[in-house]
Design a protein around this motif. Sequence first.
Motif, PDB file in Angstrom:
ATOM      1  N   MET A 255       0.813  -1.207   0.000  1.00 56.76           N
ATOM      2  CA  MET A 255       0.000   0.000   0.000  1.00 56.76           C
ATOM      3  C   MET A 255       0.851   1.264   0.000  1.00 56.76           C
ATOM      4  O   MET A 255       0.449   2.301  -0.561  1.00 56.76           O
ATOM      5  CB  MET A 255      -0.934   0.014   1.229  1.00 56.76           C
ATOM      6  CG  MET A 255      -2.143  -0.885   1.089  1.00 56.76           C
ATOM      7  SD  MET A 255      -3.201  -0.804   2.552  1.00 56.76           S
ATOM      8  CE  MET A 255      -3.686   0.917   2.514  1.00 56.76           C
ATOM      9  N   VAL A 256       2.017   1.197   0.599  1.00 52.17           N
ATOM     10  CA  VAL A 256       2.918   2.361   0.599  1.00 52.17           C
ATOM     11  C   VAL A 256       3.339   2.701  -0.820  1.00 52.17           C
ATOM     12  O   VAL A 256       3.311   3.874  -1.243  1.00 52.17           O
ATOM     13  CB  VAL A 256       4.160   2.075   1.475  1.00 52.17           C
ATOM     14  CG1 VAL A 256       5.150   3.241   1.391  1.00 52.17           C
ATOM     15  CG2 VAL A 256       3.746   1.803   2.914  1.00 52.17           C
TER      16      VAL A 256
ATOM     17  N   GLU B  22       0.224   3.961  -2.909  1.00 54.16           N
ATOM     18  CA  GLU B  22      -0.162   5.335  -2.596  1.00 54.16           C
ATOM     19  C   GLU B  22       0.787   6.324  -3.250  1.00 54.16           C
ATOM     20  O   GLU B  22       0.375   7.387  -3.755  1.00 54.16           O
ATOM     21  CB  GLU B  22      -0.177   5.544  -1.075  1.00 54.16           C
ATOM     22  CG  GLU B  22      -0.651   6.930  -0.685  1.00 54.16           C
ATOM     23  CD  GLU B  22      -0.708   7.134   0.818  1.00 54.16           C
ATOM     24  OE1 GLU B  22      -1.242   8.167   1.257  1.00 54.16           O
ATOM     25  OE2 GLU B  22      -0.206   6.261   1.562  1.00 54.16           O
ATOM     26  N   THR B  23       2.067   5.975  -3.275  1.00 52.38           N
ATOM     27  CA  THR B  23       3.065   6.847  -3.926  1.00 52.38           C
ATOM     28  C   THR B  23       2.773   6.970  -5.420  1.00 52.38           C
ATOM     29  O   THR B  23       2.810   8.067  -5.995  1.00 52.38           O
ATOM     30  CB  THR B  23       4.478   6.280  -3.710  1.00 52.38           C
ATOM     31  OG1 THR B  23       4.746   6.182  -2.314  1.00 52.38           O
ATOM     32  CG2 THR B  23       5.523   7.174  -4.366  1.00 52.38           C
TER      33      THR B  23
ATOM     34  N   TYR C 139      -0.105   6.530  -6.829  1.00 57.94           N
ATOM     35  CA  TYR C 139      -1.359   7.269  -6.968  1.00 57.94           C
ATOM     36  C   TYR C 139      -1.102   8.773  -6.911  1.00 57.94           C
ATOM     37  O   TYR C 139      -1.624   9.552  -7.728  1.00 57.94           O
ATOM     38  CB  TYR C 139      -2.322   6.840  -5.860  1.00 57.94           C
ATOM     39  CG  TYR C 139      -3.524   7.733  -5.698  1.00 57.94           C
ATOM     40  CD1 TYR C 139      -4.568   7.696  -6.612  1.00 57.94           C
ATOM     41  CD2 TYR C 139      -3.601   8.634  -4.621  1.00 57.94           C
ATOM     42  CE1 TYR C 139      -5.683   8.519  -6.452  1.00 57.94           C
ATOM     43  CE2 TYR C 139      -4.700   9.459  -4.470  1.00 57.94           C
ATOM     44  CZ  TYR C 139      -5.733   9.400  -5.380  1.00 57.94           C
ATOM     45  OH  TYR C 139      -6.820  10.225  -5.236  1.00 57.94           O
ATOM     46  N   GLN C 140      -0.320   9.204  -5.953  1.00 54.94           N
ATOM     47  CA  GLN C 140      -0.044  10.636  -5.814  1.00 54.94           C
ATOM     48  C   GLN C 140       0.755  11.165  -7.002  1.00 54.94           C
ATOM     49  O   GLN C 140       0.543  12.301  -7.464  1.00 54.94           O
ATOM     50  CB  GLN C 140       0.735  10.884  -4.499  1.00 54.94           C
ATOM     51  CG  GLN C 140      -0.043  10.551  -3.234  1.00 54.94           C
ATOM     52  CD  GLN C 140      -1.269  11.426  -3.042  1.00 54.94           C
ATOM     53  OE1 GLN C 140      -1.407  12.504  -3.650  1.00 54.94           O
ATOM     54  NE2 GLN C 140      -2.198  10.948  -2.212  1.00 54.94           N
TER      55      GLN C 140
ATOM     56  N   LYS D 261      -1.474  11.427 -10.053  1.00 52.10           N
ATOM     57  CA  LYS D 261      -2.471  12.477  -9.826  1.00 52.10           C
ATOM     58  C   LYS D 261      -1.913  13.842 -10.207  1.00 52.10           C
ATOM     59  O   LYS D 261      -2.628  14.701 -10.762  1.00 52.10           O
ATOM     60  CB  LYS D 261      -2.875  12.466  -8.351  1.00 52.10           C
ATOM     61  CG  LYS D 261      -3.950  13.500  -8.008  1.00 52.10           C
ATOM     62  CD  LYS D 261      -4.312  13.424  -6.537  1.00 52.10           C
ATOM     63  CE  LYS D 261      -5.396  14.446  -6.192  1.00 52.10           C
ATOM     64  NZ  LYS D 261      -5.756  14.413  -4.766  1.00 52.10           N
TER      65      LYS D 261
ATOM     66  N   GLU E  87      -5.102   4.532  -8.981  1.00 50.10           N
ATOM     67  CA  GLU E  87      -6.137   4.786  -7.996  1.00 50.10           C
ATOM     68  C   GLU E  87      -6.920   3.497  -7.681  1.00 50.10           C
ATOM     69  O   GLU E  87      -7.211   3.183  -6.521  1.00 50.10           O
ATOM     70  CB  GLU E  87      -7.082   5.868  -8.494  1.00 50.10           C
ATOM     71  CG  GLU E  87      -8.182   6.222  -7.493  1.00 50.10           C
ATOM     72  CD  GLU E  87      -9.132   7.280  -8.018  1.00 50.10           C
ATOM     73  OE1 GLU E  87      -9.709   8.018  -7.191  1.00 50.10           O
ATOM     74  OE2 GLU E  87      -9.313   7.361  -9.255  1.00 50.10           O
TER      75      GLU E  87
ATOM     76  N   TRP F  32      -4.781   1.155  -5.610  1.00 48.69           N
ATOM     77  CA  TRP F  32      -4.609   1.621  -4.233  1.00 48.69           C
ATOM     78  C   TRP F  32      -5.887   1.380  -3.399  1.00 48.69           C
ATOM     79  O   TRP F  32      -5.838   0.940  -2.271  1.00 48.69           O
ATOM     80  CB  TRP F  32      -4.246   3.118  -4.255  1.00 48.69           C
ATOM     81  CG  TRP F  32      -3.950   3.654  -2.868  1.00 48.69           C
ATOM     82  CD1 TRP F  32      -3.176   3.088  -1.905  1.00 48.69           C
ATOM     83  CD2 TRP F  32      -4.466   4.854  -2.313  1.00 48.69           C
ATOM     84  NE1 TRP F  32      -3.156   3.848  -0.776  1.00 48.69           N
ATOM     85  CE2 TRP F  32      -3.949   4.970  -0.999  1.00 48.69           C
ATOM     86  CE3 TRP F  32      -5.305   5.874  -2.800  1.00 48.69           C
ATOM     87  CZ2 TRP F  32      -4.243   6.042  -0.164  1.00 48.69           C
ATOM     88  CZ3 TRP F  32      -5.568   6.940  -1.964  1.00 48.69           C
ATOM     89  CH2 TRP F  32      -5.065   7.018  -0.656  1.00 48.69           C
ATOM     90  N   ARG F  33      -7.019   1.671  -4.033  1.00 47.78           N
ATOM     91  CA  ARG F  33      -8.282   1.460  -3.313  1.00 47.78           C
ATOM     92  C   ARG F  33      -8.543  -0.028  -3.065  1.00 47.78           C
ATOM     93  O   ARG F  33      -9.082  -0.413  -2.031  1.00 47.78           O
ATOM     94  CB  ARG F  33      -9.439   2.078  -4.094  1.00 47.78           C
ATOM     95  CG  ARG F  33      -9.355   3.605  -4.162  1.00 47.78           C
ATOM     96  CD  ARG F  33     -10.657   4.217  -4.641  1.00 47.78           C
ATOM     97  NE  ARG F  33     -10.552   5.658  -4.768  1.00 47.78           N
ATOM     98  CZ  ARG F  33     -10.578   6.523  -3.765  1.00 47.78           C
ATOM     99  NH1 ARG F  33     -10.700   6.063  -2.522  1.00 47.78           N
ATOM    100  NH2 ARG F  33     -10.487   7.824  -3.983  1.00 47.78           N
TER     101      ARG F  33
ATOM    102  N   GLN G 132      -6.543  -0.968  -0.139  1.00 46.97           N
ATOM    103  CA  GLN G 132      -7.177  -0.475   1.085  1.00 46.97           C
ATOM    104  C   GLN G 132      -8.299  -1.418   1.540  1.00 46.97           C
ATOM    105  O   GLN G 132      -8.442  -1.715   2.732  1.00 46.97           O
ATOM    106  CB  GLN G 132      -7.735   0.935   0.852  1.00 46.97           C
ATOM    107  CG  GLN G 132      -6.667   2.020   0.783  1.00 46.97           C
ATOM    108  CD  GLN G 132      -7.286   3.384   0.542  1.00 46.97           C
ATOM    109  OE1 GLN G 132      -8.137   3.536  -0.335  1.00 46.97           O
ATOM    110  NE2 GLN G 132      -6.857   4.374   1.304  1.00 46.97           N
TER     111      GLN G 132
END
Length: 396
Positions: free
Chosen positions: A134-135, A138-139, A141-142, A145, A162, A165-166, A169
């Motif tokens: 997940m780390v 998320e990176t 994803y950002q 974005k 995205e 990542w979801r 989660q």
Amino acid sequence: MNRIKYSSILLALALFTLACGKKAEPSSESTEVAAAAPEMSGNTVTLSAQQAEQAAIQTGTFTLRPLSDYLDVNAELVLGKENTAQVSAFTEGIISELRIRNNSSVAKGGVVAVLRKPDLLDLQQQYLENKDRMVFLETEYQRYKALKENDATATKNFQKAEADWRAAQTSAKLLAAKLRQYQIDPAKLTADNLRTELLITSPVAGVVTRVDASLGQALNLGEPICEVSNLAYLHPVLYVFEKNLNQVKAGQKVQLKFPGGNEQVFNAHIDYLERSVDAERKTVRVHARFDNASAAGNQQMAKGGFLNARIALADAGMLPALPEEAVIQEQGGYFIFYQEKKDAAGVTFHRVPVKRGPANDGFVAVEPLETLPQGAAIVLKGAYYVSANGGVSAEE
């Protein structure tokens, strides 16, 4: 010479005849036996002074007692299902430790067994790997974005990042829920504190009334380990025949005793009546509650134990009463004795038929069926001895 000889023979025959016609004197032993035997005549019996002394006979008179009519029934100690817990395995595993035994006390949430589950490591591994992934997701994803505003390709990559990542989660939440189900705190889980054992706890406080599993046993999901009962809610169930139901209602007092045990009496009251007939016993189950809450904790109280119960039907008020041992039952009736005469030779008793009434606390209401003498000394203790040694029978 012949005449003298003949006369001698006649004399000898006469002496022999006199000897045969004389009655033998009784021996001292037979005289004592005859004196010890009670004299009986109709409804009276006479005991020797020695017999009366050995029997420790006590006499007295009636006393006024608050007595009630009773209905005698059988009772059983039961515990509602809401006060009994079946502790079972919530997953497959092998029992590595048993921390309970029969009759041991358990607190709510107390550990009853330890279950070893080696495949629990796989779940913890999945959670930790997903957490690390997940780390990275998320990176990504950002990063996508920030690039999507100026680059159409970046927008497509952002959408994929995205979604990944979801999804991670969601997996993290599901895996965390599973870990909590196995008593593992996801927030504290690291590669250094992985677990392979689970604690099986009791959902209620109480006493272990049955152990179903053994050390080293492999259990399947839902297999029982032990039974825990809250004996504070142990209560008597009375079995009342249908013909007597009209005499029974909620609130009536009940006295209970263990059959063949000591004379300890447990007081209770009727709580409610079931509205169905017990098919096996052909009776209606009537539930009662102990007046003293600590009675259920008495060491004699055990689930499934049987008692003798008396339901108080109506208060008969203050009645003339005698100790129950003063009233004997024989020839299909009830009788008492009173002392008719006493002298140095012995004691004479007279038997009187009576009608029994309500009984309570070792006393019974008694109504004599014939007039007693003024101030009659009634046998309160030793009545059965008088009856057994006298063997009296009613006059025809």
